[in-house]
Structure formats: structure tokens, C-alpha cells
Design an enzyme around this catalytic site. Sequence first.
Site, PDB file in Angstrom:
ATOM      1  CB  CYS A 207     -10.158   5.421  -1.327  1.00  0.00           C
ATOM      2  SG  CYS A 207      -8.763   6.104  -0.395  1.00  0.00           S
ATOM      3  CB  THR A 208      -6.860   2.040   1.546  1.00  0.00           C
ATOM      4  OG1 THR A 208      -6.298   3.338   1.337  1.00  0.00           O
ATOM      5  CG2 THR A 208      -6.212   1.040   0.621  1.00  0.00           C
ATOM      6  CG  HIS A 209      -7.407   6.264   4.003  1.00  0.00           C
ATOM      7  ND1 HIS A 209      -6.550   5.712   3.088  1.00  0.00           N
ATOM      8  CD2 HIS A 209      -6.632   6.850   4.957  1.00  0.00           C
ATOM      9  CE1 HIS A 209      -5.299   5.961   3.455  1.00  0.00           C
ATOM     10  NE2 HIS A 209      -5.322   6.646   4.589  1.00  0.00           N
TER      11      HIS A 209
ATOM     12  CE1 TYR B 265       3.239   5.784  -3.168  1.00  0.00           C
ATOM     13  CE2 TYR B 265       2.263   3.915  -4.301  1.00  0.00           C
ATOM     14  CZ  TYR B 265       3.317   4.466  -3.610  1.00  0.00           C
ATOM     15  OH  TYR B 265       4.445   3.712  -3.364  1.00  0.00           O
ATOM     16  N   GLY B 266      -2.418   9.191  -4.257  1.00  0.00           N
ATOM     17  CA  GLY B 266      -3.661   9.618  -4.923  1.00  0.00           C
ATOM     18  C   GLY B 266      -3.579  10.922  -5.678  1.00  0.00           C
TER      19      GLY B 266
ATOM     20  CG  ASP C 230      -1.859   1.205   1.200  1.00  0.00           C
ATOM     21  OD1 ASP C 230      -2.625   1.316   0.228  1.00  0.00           O
ATOM     22  OD2 ASP C 230      -1.807   2.051   2.107  1.00  0.00           O
ATOM     23  CB  SER C 231       0.194   4.724  -1.003  1.00  0.00           C
ATOM     24  OG  SER C 231      -1.069   4.840  -0.377  1.00  0.00           O
TER      25      SER C 231
ATOM     26  CD  GLU D  22      -3.255   8.694   6.683  1.00  0.00           C
ATOM     27  OE1 GLU D  22      -2.331   9.404   7.117  1.00  0.00           O
ATOM     28  OE2 GLU D  22      -3.136   7.983   5.662  1.00  0.00           O
TER      29      GLU D  22
ATOM     30  CB  CYS E 181      -2.604   1.249  -2.788  1.00  0.00           C
ATOM     31  SG  CYS E 181      -2.685   2.972  -3.269  1.00  0.00           S
ATOM     32  CG  ASN E 182      -9.036   1.430  -3.986  1.00  0.00           C
ATOM     33  OD1 ASN E 182     -10.021   1.012  -4.586  1.00  0.00           O
ATOM     34  ND2 ASN E 182      -8.804   1.135  -2.718  1.00  0.00           N
ATOM     35  CB  THR E 183      -3.934   5.422  -5.986  1.00  0.00           C
ATOM     36  OG1 THR E 183      -4.929   6.074  -5.192  1.00  0.00           O
ATOM     37  CG2 THR E 183      -3.359   6.397  -6.975  1.00  0.00           C
TER      38      THR E 183
HETATM   39  N1  DGL Z   1      -4.127   4.019  -0.499  1.00  0.00           N
HETATM   40  C1  DGL Z   1      -4.696   5.060  -1.337  1.00  0.00           C
HETATM   41  C2  DGL Z   1      -5.848   4.488  -2.152  1.00  0.00           C
HETATM   42  O1  DGL Z   1      -6.477   3.501  -1.796  1.00  0.00           O
HETATM   43  C3  DGL Z   1      -5.127   6.275  -0.520  1.00  0.00           C
HETATM   44  C4  DGL Z   1      -3.980   7.070   0.044  1.00  0.00           C
HETATM   45  C5  DGL Z   1      -3.088   7.658  -1.024  1.00  0.00           C
HETATM   46  O2  DGL Z   1      -3.505   8.599  -1.729  1.00  0.00           O
HETATM   47  O3  DGL Z   1      -1.965   7.188  -1.164  1.00  0.00           O
HETATM   48  O4  DGL Z   1      -6.169   5.005  -3.188  1.00  0.00           O
END
Ligand code: DGL
Length: 293
Positions: free
Chosen positions: A210-212, A45-46, A13-14, A178, A76-78
Site C-alpha cells: 500500500c502506498t502509505h 479506493y481501498g 493515485d487515489s 496521513e 496506487c496498489n488498490t
Molecule cells: N493508495 C491506496 C493503496 O495503495 C491507499 C489509499 C486508498 O485506500 O485509496 O492501496
Amino acid sequence: MRKISDRPIGVFDSGVGGLTVMKEIMRQLPEEKVLYAGDTARVPYGIRSAETVVRYSLEMVDFLVRKGIKLLVVACNTASASALTAIKERFDIPVIGVIEPGARKALETTRSKKIGIIGTEGTIKSNSYVHAINALYGNKPIVMKEHGAIHFDRYFEVSLGGLSIFTKACPLFVPLAEEGWASSDVAVLTAGHYLEGLKKEPIDTLVLGCTHYPLLKGVISRIMGENITLIDSARETVIEVKKALLQYGIEGNSLSGPLWTYYVTDSPERFIKVGERFLSRKIEQIENINVGG
Ligand code: DGL
């Protein structure tokens, strides 16, 4: 005969967000060893270009592959949106991203054939969920003129022969989660603002891309209404991981030793503080790593 592999699963993950996927692995696959790598020095990363996300992702995955993982989960979705193809081309292990499992569940769930997608700017700009849903729906691939354009700053509709998809980037959800403010008044206001357009559309299913975002489920549901089904990509992804372990005959049954090890590219303090809240458990085995020279 059931085959067993003692090698770990890798989760990339990012940063800390992938712990929502990690939490699902702990719940659904409690006997699997997992190495989690979070690129905390270079998160988020987003907001980065697809090229940068691909480069960072390959460096992080290279680290995990050298550790001998048997299967990789791109939590990570991104990174799943921009780097999954490059990762699959470079590394010779099974790779599972979060986009396709979420897209599949959304299609199975919707009755109205109107689906909403929310995610980071990078995920929404990539149109990855749109392409995945379109492909799973059995449509021909679409060439989107808008690909890479700036349709992340307002909600945006794509019609795909009988299906409509509405997408919207919600970048502030990441820092809210976060900060531990996922249920606060600020979160309610922010969600109200981001989801205003989507709320007017006749969607019945909303993908938390998105993970969050699973941490903001309560607030998102309050704004969208209880009739909208929220799809948690993390849960769906781990169901797919479970199937892949069986298919490849590489299930683990670790009953001793440390099950979960974390590697982070920045110093571990913040990861531990935020991560323990995301996971609702202690983070013990953690190391600082250097990737990408
Ligand atoms: N992990 C990223 C996602 O799921 C969210 C945080 C980021 O922008 O890195 O897209």
C-alpha cells in the site's frame, strides 16, 4: 543513440499516498517531468468495490493521457490490483503498476519461501499479489475459491507448491500515516494488533502493499522483528520505470521549467499539508480538476 522525450510521466493515485512513489521518481529520475493526479475527492479506493475502482481509475488516467503523458505509473496498489488490465486495454501507452515489481522483489528476497503481504481491503481481497507471485514463481495460474471473499479481516494463508503466502489487510495504517501518527504509540498498538497472526508465521519477507505503508516501516519492523525484510513496492516500481524508459527510448532530460505538477479532484489544501510531509519538500504547481462529469 540515446533517445529523449520531453513529454511527462503520469503518476496516478487515489490521493496523497502515491507521493511515496513520486518521491522515489524524484530520487531515481530527477530529470523527468511528472504529472501527478490524485483523486482526493473520492479517496479511499481501498474500501470500494473493484468495479468502482476501475471506473474511477479510467477517468483519472483519461485525464493524464489527454495531457500527453509518455508513460503511466499506477502508484496506487488498490488501483493496480483492480484496474491495471482495464487501463492497459483502454490506453495505448506503457503502463506500470506497483504489484508486479513488489512481487518480483519479494520472490528474489525470500529464502524461507514464506512471504507476507499487507495492503488495503481491496488489494488483499483481489489476491493480486498472490497471483503475481505465483506467476513469477513459474506455477500454473491458480483458481482461488476465496477470490473476492472476506479473507481480509484475518490473516490468510495460500500454499502454492513450495511457496506460502500470508495476507492481511491493515486499513487503519492509511489514516495513521496521513495524520502524521506513523511513529506514535497508537501506530505501535495498531500494528501489533494487525500483525499478530503474521508474526507467528515463519515468513522472512513482508511486502508493504500500500502506498502509505513505507511511512510505517519503523513501527512494522519493530513489531515483526529486524530479521524480516520489508519490501517497498514504490522503490521497486521506479526501478522498473527506469528500465521501461530506456527500453522505449523515451528518457527525459528536463533541466528547466517546472518538473512536477499536481492535479487533485478536491481542493488542494489538505493534499498540500499532508503531501509536503510525505514528500519532505514543497508542493508548488497544483491545480484542482474535475473528472468523470
Ligand atoms: N493508495 C491506496 C493503496 O495503495 C491507499 C489509499 C486508498 O485506500 O485509496 O492501496
